[in-house]
Design a protein around this motif. Sequence first.
Motif, PDB file in Angstrom:
ATOM      1  N   TRP A 120       0.831  -1.205   0.000  1.00 21.61           N
ATOM      2  CA  TRP A 120       0.000   0.000   0.000  1.00 21.61           C
ATOM      3  C   TRP A 120       0.871   1.261   0.000  1.00 21.61           C
ATOM      4  O   TRP A 120       0.589   2.218  -0.725  1.00 21.61           O
ATOM      5  CB  TRP A 120      -0.910  -0.020   1.222  1.00 21.61           C
ATOM      6  CG  TRP A 120      -1.678   1.254   1.408  1.00 21.61           C
ATOM      7  CD1 TRP A 120      -2.797   1.643   0.727  1.00 21.61           C
ATOM      8  CD2 TRP A 120      -1.351   2.314   2.311  1.00 21.61           C
ATOM      9  NE1 TRP A 120      -3.204   2.887   1.167  1.00 21.61           N
ATOM     10  CE2 TRP A 120      -2.342   3.329   2.134  1.00 21.61           C
ATOM     11  CE3 TRP A 120      -0.346   2.508   3.264  1.00 21.61           C
ATOM     12  CZ2 TRP A 120      -2.335   4.503   2.868  1.00 21.61           C
ATOM     13  CZ3 TRP A 120      -0.338   3.679   3.994  1.00 21.61           C
ATOM     14  CH2 TRP A 120      -1.318   4.655   3.800  1.00 21.61           C
ATOM     15  N   ARG A 121       1.953   1.240   0.771  1.00 18.89           N
ATOM     16  CA  ARG A 121       2.874   2.382   0.790  1.00 18.89           C
ATOM     17  C   ARG A 121       3.516   2.584  -0.582  1.00 18.89           C
ATOM     18  O   ARG A 121       3.702   3.723  -1.035  1.00 18.89           O
ATOM     19  CB  ARG A 121       3.955   2.171   1.847  1.00 18.89           C
ATOM     20  CG  ARG A 121       3.456   2.206   3.276  1.00 18.89           C
ATOM     21  CD  ARG A 121       4.554   1.848   4.247  1.00 18.89           C
ATOM     22  NE  ARG A 121       5.601   2.867   4.253  1.00 18.89           N
ATOM     23  CZ  ARG A 121       6.858   2.642   4.659  1.00 18.89           C
ATOM     24  NH1 ARG A 121       7.225   1.440   5.078  1.00 18.89           N
ATOM     25  NH2 ARG A 121       7.746   3.625   4.640  1.00 18.89           N
ATOM     26  N   ALA A 122       3.848   1.454  -1.248  1.00 19.47           N
ATOM     27  CA  ALA A 122       4.471   1.558  -2.580  1.00 19.47           C
ATOM     28  C   ALA A 122       3.513   2.216  -3.573  1.00 19.47           C
ATOM     29  O   ALA A 122       3.937   3.003  -4.429  1.00 19.47           O
ATOM     30  CB  ALA A 122       4.884   0.174  -3.063  1.00 19.47           C
ATOM     31  N   ARG A 123       2.224   1.895  -3.459  1.00 21.43           N
ATOM     32  CA  ARG A 123       1.241   2.522  -4.347  1.00 21.43           C
ATOM     33  C   ARG A 123       1.115   4.021  -4.072  1.00 21.43           C
ATOM     34  O   ARG A 123       0.706   4.784  -4.941  1.00 21.43           O
ATOM     35  CB  ARG A 123      -0.112   1.835  -4.192  1.00 21.43           C
ATOM     36  CG  ARG A 123      -0.187   0.466  -4.851  1.00 21.43           C
ATOM     37  CD  ARG A 123      -1.614  -0.012  -4.997  1.00 21.43           C
ATOM     38  NE  ARG A 123      -2.248  -0.235  -3.697  1.00 21.43           N
ATOM     39  CZ  ARG A 123      -2.201  -1.377  -3.029  1.00 21.43           C
ATOM     40  NH1 ARG A 123      -1.546  -2.411  -3.554  1.00 21.43           N
ATOM     41  NH2 ARG A 123      -2.801  -1.508  -1.872  1.00 21.43           N
ATOM     42  N   CYS A 124       1.498   4.404  -2.855  1.00 27.51           N
ATOM     43  CA  CYS A 124       1.484   5.827  -2.504  1.00 27.51           C
ATOM     44  C   CYS A 124       2.788   6.525  -2.896  1.00 27.51           C
ATOM     45  O   CYS A 124       2.993   7.700  -2.568  1.00 27.51           O
ATOM     46  CB  CYS A 124       1.246   5.995  -0.997  1.00 27.51           C
ATOM     47  SG  CYS A 124      -0.376   5.426  -0.454  1.00 27.51           S
ATOM     48  N   GLY A 125       3.692   5.786  -3.559  1.00 26.57           N
ATOM     49  CA  GLY A 125       4.926   6.388  -4.038  1.00 26.57           C
ATOM     50  C   GLY A 125       6.132   6.175  -3.148  1.00 26.57           C
ATOM     51  O   GLY A 125       7.210   6.705  -3.436  1.00 26.57           O
ATOM     52  N   ILE A 126       5.979   5.409  -2.056  1.00 22.12           N
ATOM     53  CA  ILE A 126       7.099   5.136  -1.147  1.00 22.12           C
ATOM     54  C   ILE A 126       7.798   3.860  -1.621  1.00 22.12           C
ATOM     55  O   ILE A 126       7.184   2.791  -1.670  1.00 22.12           O
ATOM     56  CB  ILE A 126       6.618   4.977   0.307  1.00 22.12           C
ATOM     57  CG1 ILE A 126       5.900   6.252   0.757  1.00 22.12           C
ATOM     58  CG2 ILE A 126       7.787   4.656   1.233  1.00 22.12           C
ATOM     59  CD1 ILE A 126       5.222   6.118   2.106  1.00 22.12           C
ATOM     60  N   VAL A 127       9.062   3.956  -1.995  1.00 26.76           N
ATOM     61  CA  VAL A 127       9.799   2.813  -2.539  1.00 26.76           C
ATOM     62  C   VAL A 127      10.261   1.900  -1.399  1.00 26.76           C
ATOM     63  O   VAL A 127      10.866   2.356  -0.431  1.00 26.76           O
ATOM     64  CB  VAL A 127      11.015   3.284  -3.365  1.00 26.76           C
ATOM     65  CG1 VAL A 127      11.807   2.082  -3.870  1.00 26.76           C
ATOM     66  CG2 VAL A 127      10.553   4.158  -4.517  1.00 26.76           C
ATOM     67  N   ILE A 128       9.952   0.610  -1.515  1.00 29.33           N
ATOM     68  CA  ILE A 128      10.373  -0.384  -0.523  1.00 29.33           C
ATOM     69  C   ILE A 128      11.546  -1.160  -1.110  1.00 29.33           C
ATOM     70  O   ILE A 128      11.386  -1.932  -2.059  1.00 29.33           O
ATOM     71  CB  ILE A 128       9.223  -1.347  -0.160  1.00 29.33           C
ATOM     72  CG1 ILE A 128       7.970  -0.565   0.243  1.00 29.33           C
ATOM     73  CG2 ILE A 128       9.659  -2.293   0.948  1.00 29.33           C
ATOM     74  CD1 ILE A 128       8.149   0.320   1.451  1.00 29.33           C
TER      75      ILE A 128
END
Length: 259
Positions: A120-128
């Motif tokens: 979900w964070r990745a979809r918000c633009g936060i790279v994991i």
Amino acid sequence: MLPDFDFYMIAIPAVLLVGFAKGGMGEALSLMGVPLMSLAVPPVEAAALLLPILIAMDLVSLWMWRHHGDAKTLRILLPGAMVGIAIGWAASAYVQRDALRLIIGIIVVLFVLRYAYNAWRARCGIVIAAKPQRVGPAAILGAFSGYGSFVAHAGGPPFQIYTLPLQLPPREYTGTIVRFFAILNAVKLAPYFALGQLDLSNLKTSMTLFPPAMLATVAGAWVVRRMRPQVFYPFMYTMAFLAGTKLVYDGTAALFIGP
């Protein structure tokens, strides 16, 4: 004397599920093998019957994935896994299999929920970023994997907790898990014989189940080879979640609900 027709009506679907898992389609399918076969024979005998079949499947999987695998991941996980097998053998008379299932299951479910949060964070633009190799977690999770594999053929979820965040290419991941459990299953043969869980009658029965097991292993590998990373990893995490849920259910039912 070989088992009757009713046994094979249950055993063949069980080995098909395990075969698909051995081909690379996820430990959730493999974890169904012993419970399903336990509908036909006692659980300890079911585990013993499956071990020679698992080893035969390993040989097919090793050939199918012979060009793939991550040697560094194997080197860092195997020492802990050997310790886990040794502990399982030494404590076989006292092992709490159901408690182990419950603990591993809870850890795996939390692990997958964390993956869902990160997705979900990745979809918000936060790279994991992919995790690096880590000796400490590898030793602990490798030991859990070896122990779980010995006592309940349930070593896959701890392996996945360590390896999935590494974000290996799908074929390298599958080749690694195939090699890892091929080694563990081969090592388990001696203690299983020593504990009297394998005998000639069981081996004969296991051999009659080799053909469907081999076909399912090849079919599983065929499917995984055609998966893109964008499909493979969500699929593997889903399989891990199902495996964790199954372990939680089995452990809870045995410890708190009873037969």
